[in-house]
Motif scaffolding. Structure first.
Motif, mmCIF file in Angstrom:
data_model
loop_
_atom_site.group_PDB
_atom_site.id
_atom_site.type_symbol
_atom_site.label_atom_id
_atom_site.label_comp_id
_atom_site.label_asym_id
_atom_site.label_seq_id
_atom_site.Cartn_x
_atom_site.Cartn_y
_atom_site.Cartn_z
ATOM 1 N N ASP A 13 37.984 49.671 55.079
ATOM 2 C CA ASP A 13 36.942 49.276 56.102
ATOM 3 C C ASP A 13 37.645 49.628 57.446
ATOM 4 N N GLN A 14 37.023 50.724 57.925
ATOM 5 C CA GLN A 14 37.873 51.137 59.300
ATOM 6 C C GLN A 14 37.220 50.549 60.372
ATOM 7 N N LEU A 15 36.177 49.840 60.311
ATOM 8 C CA LEU A 15 35.824 48.975 61.526
ATOM 9 C C LEU A 15 36.714 47.520 61.707
ATOM 10 N N ARG A 16 36.905 47.013 60.479
ATOM 11 C CA ARG A 16 37.764 45.694 60.487
ATOM 12 C C ARG A 16 39.264 46.278 60.400
ATOM 13 N N ARG A 17 39.517 47.637 59.893
ATOM 14 C CA ARG A 17 40.935 47.809 60.017
ATOM 15 C C ARG A 17 41.398 47.346 59.002
ATOM 16 N N CYS A 18 41.144 47.287 57.555
ATOM 17 C CA CYS A 18 41.784 46.642 56.460
ATOM 18 C C CYS A 18 41.332 47.209 55.234
ATOM 19 N N PHE A 19 42.046 46.805 54.061
ATOM 20 C CA PHE A 19 41.866 47.435 52.853
ATOM 21 C C PHE A 19 41.412 46.321 51.815
ATOM 22 N N GLU A 20 40.371 46.290 51.378
ATOM 23 C CA GLU A 20 39.640 45.205 50.501
ATOM 24 C C GLU A 20 39.792 45.511 49.073
ATOM 25 N N VAL A 21 40.818 44.966 48.566
ATOM 26 C CA VAL A 21 41.189 45.091 47.208
ATOM 27 C C VAL A 21 40.109 44.417 46.254
ATOM 28 N N GLN A 22 39.724 45.129 45.267
ATOM 29 C CA GLN A 22 38.813 44.673 44.223
ATOM 30 C C GLN A 22 39.813 44.564 43.010
ATOM 31 N N PHE A 23 40.533 45.527 42.745
ATOM 32 C CA PHE A 23 41.422 45.477 41.501
ATOM 33 C C PHE A 23 42.636 45.829 41.936
ATOM 34 N N ALA A 24 43.842 45.396 41.206
ATOM 35 C CA ALA A 24 45.007 45.855 41.431
ATOM 36 C C ALA A 24 45.945 45.419 40.144
ATOM 37 N N ALA A 25 46.576 46.518 39.406
ATOM 38 C CA ALA A 25 47.450 46.642 38.386
ATOM 39 C C ALA A 25 48.367 45.415 38.629
ATOM 40 N N GLY A 26 48.757 44.782 37.553
ATOM 41 C CA GLY A 26 49.881 43.806 37.807
ATOM 42 C C GLY A 26 51.367 44.451 37.687
ATOM 43 N N ARG A 27 52.416 43.891 38.227
ATOM 44 C CA ARG A 27 53.481 44.339 38.283
ATOM 45 C C ARG A 27 54.498 43.491 37.262
ATOM 46 N N ASP A 28 55.589 43.805 37.016
ATOM 47 C CA ASP A 28 56.558 43.171 36.060
ATOM 48 C C ASP A 28 56.885 41.732 36.990
ATOM 49 N N LEU A 29 56.917 40.714 36.063
ATOM 50 C CA LEU A 29 57.195 39.220 36.472
ATOM 51 C C LEU A 29 58.614 39.176 36.701
ATOM 52 N N THR A 30 59.275 38.597 37.745
ATOM 53 C CA THR A 30 60.717 38.126 37.743
ATOM 54 C C THR A 30 60.816 36.986 36.893
ATOM 55 N N PRO A 31 62.301 37.060 36.501
ATOM 56 C CA PRO A 31 62.718 35.881 35.683
ATOM 57 C C PRO A 31 62.091 34.552 36.218
ATOM 58 N N ASP A 32 62.055 34.372 37.644
ATOM 59 C CA ASP A 32 61.580 32.962 38.179
ATOM 60 C C ASP A 32 59.987 32.891 37.927
ATOM 61 N N GLN A 33 59.430 34.130 38.160
ATOM 62 C CA GLN A 33 58.012 34.147 37.930
ATOM 63 C C GLN A 33 57.562 33.601 36.536
ATOM 64 N N LEU A 34 58.427 34.475 35.763
ATOM 65 C CA LEU A 34 58.269 34.068 34.172
ATOM 66 C C LEU A 34 58.545 32.744 33.699
ATOM 67 N N THR A 35 59.175 32.017 34.142
ATOM 68 C CA THR A 35 59.697 30.756 34.096
ATOM 69 C C THR A 35 58.558 30.051 34.319
ATOM 70 N N ASN A 36 58.245 30.269 35.704
ATOM 71 C CA ASN A 36 57.082 29.061 36.199
ATOM 72 C C ASN A 36 55.712 29.535 35.547
ATOM 73 N N MET A 37 55.317 30.840 34.961
ATOM 74 C CA MET A 37 54.144 30.826 34.096
ATOM 75 C C MET A 37 54.555 30.239 32.836
ATOM 76 N N ILE A 38 55.540 30.201 32.370
ATOM 77 C CA ILE A 38 55.811 29.736 30.991
ATOM 78 C C ILE A 38 55.405 27.922 31.027
ATOM 79 N N GLU A 39 56.220 27.328 32.347
ATOM 80 C CA GLU A 39 55.794 26.152 32.691
ATOM 81 C C GLU A 39 54.331 25.770 32.715
ATOM 82 N N THR A 40 53.910 26.705 33.538
ATOM 83 C CA THR A 40 52.408 26.434 33.702
ATOM 84 C C THR A 40 51.588 26.599 32.437
#
Length: 260
Positions: A149-176
Motif C-alpha cells: 500500500d504505497q498510499l498508506r506506506r505499509c505492507f499488508e500481510v495476508q500470509f507468512a510462513a512460520g519460523r522456528d519456535l524458541t525453547p521458551d515459545q515451545l514451552t509456552n505452546m506446550i502449556e497452552t
C-alpha cells in the motif's frame, strides 16, 4: 503449494542432517553451517541445532558458526547487527536470508507492517528498494503473501510462513495446549453428563407418557362399559313397559251387569 514448501523444507533438513553426520572436523562443520544458512529455499534451522555432530563445535574456535546458526533459527538482522563482532561476517546470500527471516518475525506480531519500520529493521534506505525486496525476495519465494500500500506506506500481510519456535515459545505452546486439553476434557465430561441426563429424562418422559396413555385407555374402557351397562338397563326397562301394555290390551274386559 504450502505442502510443497513444507516438503521441500523437510527434504533439505534431511539432506543437511545426513551431511553433518558424515563430518567430524570443525572446518567442515562450519562450512556446512555456511551452506545451510545461505541456501535460498531453507528457512528452518532448529532441527540442525539439535544434531550431535554440530554440537561438537561448542567450545571450539568454530563455536561462532553454531551461534550464527542459532541466530538464523530464532533471530533477526537487527539481532545480528547488535552482536556482529562475535559472529562470522555475512555473505550476501546470508544477509538476504536473514532479512527474509526478519520479515517473517515481524509478520508474527502484526499483519500491517509500516514501511518505516521495515526499512529500519531490514537496513534499507528507500521505499523502492524495500518494495523490490518484498516482491522479489519474499512474495516470489512464497514465504509471504500480501499487498503493498504505497498510499498508506505499509505492507499488508495476508500470509507468512512460520519460523522456528524458541525453547521458551515451545514451552509456552506446550502449556497452552495442555490447558486447552484440560479444558476440552472438562467440557467433554460436562457434555457426556448432559447427554446422560437427557437420556434419563427422555426415558422417564416415555415411561410417564406410557402410564398416562394406559390410564386414558383404561378410562375409555370404563366409560364404554358403563355406557353399555346403562343402555342394557334402559332397554330392559322399556321392554317391561311394552309388555305391560300388551297384557292390558289383550286381557278380556268385564261386562257390567245391567241394574235391576
Amino acid at each position: 503449494m504450502a505442502m510443497d514448501a513444507e516438503r521441500r523444507q523437510a527434504e533439505l533438513i534431511e539432506q543437511f542432517s545426513a551431511q553433518a553426520a558424515a563430518l567430524s572436523s570443525g572446518p567442515q562443520l562450519a562450512a556446512l553451517v555456511l551452506e545451510a544458512t545461505s541456501h535460498p529455499a531453507l528457512f528452518a534451522f532448529s532441527e540442525l541445532l539439535t544434531l550431535p555432530a554440530l554440537s561438537k563445535l561448542t567450545g571450539t574456535q568454530y563455536a561462532s558458526s553454531l551461534d550464527l546458526l542459532r541466530l538464523f533459527a530464532y533471530g533477526t538482522l537487527k539481532d545480528y547487527k547488535s552482536n556482529s563482532s562475535a559472529l562470522p561476517a555475512l555473505l550476501p546470500d546470508q544477509a538476504r536470508k536473514l532479512k527474509q527471516l526478519s520479515v517473517l518475525t515481524l509478520a508474527e506480531s502484526t499483519k500491517v507492517l509500516p514501511y518505516d519500520q521495515l526499512m529500519q529493521e531490514l537496513d534499507v534506505s528507500n521505499v523502492r528498494e524495500l518494495e523490490d525486496f518484498l516482491i522479489n525476495e519474499c512474495m516470489y519465494s512464497g514465504i509471504v503473501r500480501g499487498k503493498l500500500d504505497q498510499l498508506r506506506r505499509c505492507f499488508e500481510v495476508q500470509f507468512a510462513a512460520g519460523r522456528d519456535l524458541t525453547p521458551d515459545q515451545l514451552t509456552n505452546m506446550i502449556e497452552t495446549l495442555s490447558d486447552w486439553l484440560g479444558t476440552s476434557d472438562n467440557l467433554l465430561h460436562q457434555i457426556q453428563e448432559k447427554i446422560k441426563w437427557a437420556d434419563t429424562t427422555s426415558e422417564l418422559n416415555k415411561k410417564h407418557q406410557k402410564e398416562f396413555e394406559d390410564r386414558v385407555e383404561e378410562a375409555k374402557k370404563s366409560v364404554k362399559a358403563d355406557n353399555d351397562l346403562r343402555g342394557h338397563d334402559d332397554f330392559l326397562s322399556e321392554s317391561g313397559g311394552i309388555m305391560d301394555f300388551e297384557e292390558d290390551r289383550i286381557r278380556p274386559k268385564r261386562r257390567r251387569q245391567p241394574m235391576a
